[in-house]
Design a protein around this motif. Structure first.
Motif, PDB file in Angstrom:
ATOM      1  N   GLN A 106       0.827  -1.204   0.000  1.00  0.00           N
ATOM      2  CA  GLN A 106       0.000   0.000   0.000  1.00  0.00           C
ATOM      3  C   GLN A 106       0.867   1.262   0.000  1.00  0.00           C
ATOM      4  O   GLN A 106       0.537   2.250  -0.665  1.00  0.00           O
ATOM      5  CB  GLN A 106      -0.933   0.012   1.210  1.00  0.00           C
ATOM      6  CG  GLN A 106      -2.022  -1.050   1.136  1.00  0.00           C
ATOM      7  CD  GLN A 106      -2.859  -1.031   2.383  1.00  0.00           C
ATOM      8  OE1 GLN A 106      -3.624  -0.092   2.608  1.00  0.00           O
ATOM      9  NE2 GLN A 106      -2.722  -2.052   3.212  1.00  0.00           N
ATOM     10  N   LEU A 107       1.955   1.227   0.745  1.00  0.00           N
ATOM     11  CA  LEU A 107       2.871   2.371   0.745  1.00  0.00           C
ATOM     12  C   LEU A 107       3.445   2.598  -0.651  1.00  0.00           C
ATOM     13  O   LEU A 107       3.492   3.731  -1.130  1.00  0.00           O
ATOM     14  CB  LEU A 107       3.995   2.156   1.765  1.00  0.00           C
ATOM     15  CG  LEU A 107       3.590   2.249   3.229  1.00  0.00           C
ATOM     16  CD1 LEU A 107       4.727   1.779   4.132  1.00  0.00           C
ATOM     17  CD2 LEU A 107       3.165   3.660   3.587  1.00  0.00           C
ATOM     18  N   ALA A 108       3.869   1.531  -1.306  1.00  0.00           N
ATOM     19  CA  ALA A 108       4.418   1.642  -2.663  1.00  0.00           C
ATOM     20  C   ALA A 108       3.366   2.229  -3.613  1.00  0.00           C
ATOM     21  O   ALA A 108       3.681   3.114  -4.426  1.00  0.00           O
ATOM     22  CB  ALA A 108       4.903   0.283  -3.149  1.00  0.00           C
ATOM     23  N   ALA A 109       2.141   1.758  -3.520  1.00  0.00           N
ATOM     24  CA  ALA A 109       1.071   2.256  -4.386  1.00  0.00           C
ATOM     25  C   ALA A 109       0.761   3.733  -4.131  1.00  0.00           C
ATOM     26  O   ALA A 109       0.329   4.443  -5.034  1.00  0.00           O
ATOM     27  CB  ALA A 109      -0.188   1.415  -4.201  1.00  0.00           C
ATOM     28  N   ALA A 110       1.003   4.199  -2.907  1.00  0.00           N
ATOM     29  CA  ALA A 110       0.744   5.598  -2.552  1.00  0.00           C
ATOM     30  C   ALA A 110       1.930   6.510  -2.855  1.00  0.00           C
ATOM     31  O   ALA A 110       1.860   7.708  -2.601  1.00  0.00           O
ATOM     32  CB  ALA A 110       0.369   5.694  -1.072  1.00  0.00           C
ATOM     33  N   GLY A 111       3.032   5.953  -3.381  1.00  0.00           N
ATOM     34  CA  GLY A 111       4.170   6.792  -3.761  1.00  0.00           C
ATOM     35  C   GLY A 111       5.337   6.796  -2.797  1.00  0.00           C
ATOM     36  O   GLY A 111       6.221   7.640  -2.896  1.00  0.00           O
ATOM     37  N   TRP A 112       5.383   5.851  -1.875  1.00  0.00           N
ATOM     38  CA  TRP A 112       6.479   5.759  -0.915  1.00  0.00           C
ATOM     39  C   TRP A 112       7.503   4.738  -1.398  1.00  0.00           C
ATOM     40  O   TRP A 112       7.141   3.702  -1.933  1.00  0.00           O
ATOM     41  CB  TRP A 112       5.946   5.344   0.453  1.00  0.00           C
ATOM     42  CG  TRP A 112       5.060   6.359   1.083  1.00  0.00           C
ATOM     43  CD1 TRP A 112       3.704   6.456   0.946  1.00  0.00           C
ATOM     44  CD2 TRP A 112       5.449   7.431   1.936  1.00  0.00           C
ATOM     45  NE1 TRP A 112       3.232   7.513   1.669  1.00  0.00           N
ATOM     46  CE2 TRP A 112       4.281   8.128   2.292  1.00  0.00           C
ATOM     47  CE3 TRP A 112       6.675   7.860   2.437  1.00  0.00           C
ATOM     48  CZ2 TRP A 112       4.298   9.241   3.131  1.00  0.00           C
ATOM     49  CZ3 TRP A 112       6.692   8.964   3.280  1.00  0.00           C
ATOM     50  CH2 TRP A 112       5.516   9.642   3.608  1.00  0.00           C
ATOM     51  N   THR A 113       8.786   5.018  -1.163  1.00  0.00           N
ATOM     52  CA  THR A 113       9.880   4.145  -1.577  1.00  0.00           C
ATOM     53  C   THR A 113      10.807   3.916  -0.394  1.00  0.00           C
ATOM     54  O   THR A 113      11.166   4.879   0.292  1.00  0.00           O
ATOM     55  CB  THR A 113      10.704   4.829  -2.698  1.00  0.00           C
ATOM     56  OG1 THR A 113       9.829   5.158  -3.767  1.00  0.00           O
ATOM     57  CG2 THR A 113      11.819   3.955  -3.193  1.00  0.00           C
ATOM     58  N   PRO A 114      11.225   2.660  -0.170  1.00  0.00           N
ATOM     59  CA  PRO A 114      12.223   2.453   0.892  1.00  0.00           C
ATOM     60  C   PRO A 114      13.496   3.236   0.561  1.00  0.00           C
ATOM     61  O   PRO A 114      13.908   3.310  -0.604  1.00  0.00           O
ATOM     62  CB  PRO A 114      12.491   0.952   0.858  1.00  0.00           C
ATOM     63  CG  PRO A 114      11.306   0.359   0.162  1.00  0.00           C
ATOM     64  CD  PRO A 114      10.831   1.410  -0.805  1.00  0.00           C
ATOM     65  N   VAL A 115      14.131   3.823   1.562  1.00  0.00           N
ATOM     66  CA  VAL A 115      15.345   4.607   1.321  1.00  0.00           C
ATOM     67  C   VAL A 115      16.523   3.716   0.929  1.00  0.00           C
ATOM     68  O   VAL A 115      17.489   4.182   0.351  1.00  0.00           O
ATOM     69  CB  VAL A 115      15.719   5.514   2.512  1.00  0.00           C
ATOM     70  CG1 VAL A 115      14.651   6.572   2.734  1.00  0.00           C
ATOM     71  CG2 VAL A 115      15.961   4.703   3.771  1.00  0.00           C
ATOM     72  N   ALA A 116      16.424   2.421   1.239  1.00  0.00           N
ATOM     73  CA  ALA A 116      17.438   1.435   0.853  1.00  0.00           C
ATOM     74  C   ALA A 116      16.749   0.073   0.806  1.00  0.00           C
ATOM     75  O   ALA A 116      15.710  -0.125   1.445  1.00  0.00           O
ATOM     76  CB  ALA A 116      18.589   1.416   1.853  1.00  0.00           C
ATOM     77  N   ALA A 117      17.324  -0.850   0.079  1.00  0.00           N
ATOM     78  CA  ALA A 117      16.748  -2.192  -0.008  1.00  0.00           C
ATOM     79  C   ALA A 117      16.587  -2.792   1.391  1.00  0.00           C
ATOM     80  O   ALA A 117      17.513  -2.749   2.197  1.00  0.00           O
ATOM     81  CB  ALA A 117      17.625  -3.087  -0.870  1.00  0.00           C
ATOM     82  N   GLY A 118      15.399  -3.286   1.669  1.00  0.00           N
ATOM     83  CA  GLY A 118      15.133  -3.910   2.955  1.00  0.00           C
ATOM     84  C   GLY A 118      14.904  -2.948   4.106  1.00  0.00           C
ATOM     85  O   GLY A 118      14.682  -3.373   5.232  1.00  0.00           O
ATOM     86  N   SER A 119      14.933  -1.661   3.847  1.00  0.00           N
ATOM     87  CA  SER A 119      14.758  -0.663   4.910  1.00  0.00           C
ATOM     88  C   SER A 119      13.284  -0.525   5.283  1.00  0.00           C
ATOM     89  O   SER A 119      12.402  -0.682   4.450  1.00  0.00           O
ATOM     90  CB  SER A 119      15.280   0.696   4.454  1.00  0.00           C
ATOM     91  OG  SER A 119      15.059   1.676   5.446  1.00  0.00           O
ATOM     92  N   ASN A 120      13.035  -0.204   6.546  1.00  0.00           N
ATOM     93  CA  ASN A 120      11.676   0.091   6.981  1.00  0.00           C
ATOM     94  C   ASN A 120      11.441   1.603   7.055  1.00  0.00           C
ATOM     95  O   ASN A 120      10.456   2.063   7.611  1.00  0.00           O
ATOM     96  CB  ASN A 120      11.363  -0.579   8.317  1.00  0.00           C
ATOM     97  CG  ASN A 120      12.152  -0.014   9.473  1.00  0.00           C
ATOM     98  OD1 ASN A 120      13.203   0.601   9.297  1.00  0.00           O
ATOM     99  ND2 ASN A 120      11.668  -0.230  10.679  1.00  0.00           N
ATOM    100  N   ILE A 121      12.360   2.375   6.479  1.00  0.00           N
ATOM    101  CA  ILE A 121      12.187   3.817   6.370  1.00  0.00           C
ATOM    102  C   ILE A 121      11.863   4.121   4.916  1.00  0.00           C
ATOM    103  O   ILE A 121      12.562   3.690   4.002  1.00  0.00           O
ATOM    104  CB  ILE A 121      13.452   4.591   6.812  1.00  0.00           C
ATOM    105  CG1 ILE A 121      13.727   4.297   8.291  1.00  0.00           C
ATOM    106  CG2 ILE A 121      13.271   6.088   6.579  1.00  0.00           C
ATOM    107  CD1 ILE A 121      14.985   4.934   8.824  1.00  0.00           C
ATOM    108  N   TYR A 122      10.754   4.837   4.740  1.00  0.00           N
ATOM    109  CA  TYR A 122      10.256   5.152   3.401  1.00  0.00           C
ATOM    110  C   TYR A 122      10.297   6.652   3.168  1.00  0.00           C
ATOM    111  O   TYR A 122      10.079   7.439   4.086  1.00  0.00           O
ATOM    112  CB  TYR A 122       8.802   4.694   3.259  1.00  0.00           C
ATOM    113  CG  TYR A 122       8.612   3.197   3.346  1.00  0.00           C
ATOM    114  CD1 TYR A 122       8.466   2.429   2.208  1.00  0.00           C
ATOM    115  CD2 TYR A 122       8.563   2.557   4.584  1.00  0.00           C
ATOM    116  CE1 TYR A 122       8.283   1.053   2.284  1.00  0.00           C
ATOM    117  CE2 TYR A 122       8.382   1.179   4.666  1.00  0.00           C
ATOM    118  CZ  TYR A 122       8.242   0.435   3.518  1.00  0.00           C
ATOM    119  OH  TYR A 122       8.065  -0.912   3.601  1.00  0.00           O
TER     120      TYR A 122
END
Length: 111
Positions: free
Chosen positions: A31-47
């Motif tokens: 849902q975050l990805a669909a709303a325009g959020w991207t992880p700051v790094a692979a596997g990160s929980n910070i978007y």
């Protein structure tokens, strides 16, 4: 929501998803990805949000979550203390061309 008295900013959220192992197809991360959020790094929980956000803007995150399949009481009890914790933070957009620049300049502060 970014307060109307704020400056334009790069918006970040940290998502601690204690139920990720139980989620159905429409996960919080999806849902975050669909709303325009991207992880700051692979596997990160910070978007990071896809673009700088203007003062007064409402920015979507996720709407809901659903447990995958049918779970027994014992299976659910293993997650009885699980939480979803969302922490938002922002970096003033002025001086940073991208969210990556803003995040890199603040990695000592933001964890």
């Amino acid at each position: 929501h970014v307060d109307a008295d704020s400056e334009s900013c790069w918006l970040f959220i940290k998502v601690e998803d204690g139920i990720a192992a139980l989620e159905a197809d429409t996960t919080i991360a999806a849902q975050l990805a669909a709303a325009g959020w991207t992880p700051v790094a692979a596997g990160s929980n910070i978007y990071a949000y896809k673009e700088a956000v203007a003062a007064g803007a409402n920015v979507p995150t996720f709407a809901t979550f659903k447990i995958l399949g049918t779970k027994t009481e014992t299976e659910l009890n293993a997650f009885k203390d699980a939480k979803i914790v969302v922490t938002a933070f922002a970096v003033q957009a002025d001086g940073f061309a991208t969210y990556a620049d803003a995040y890199a300049a603040n990695t000592g502060v933001v964890k």
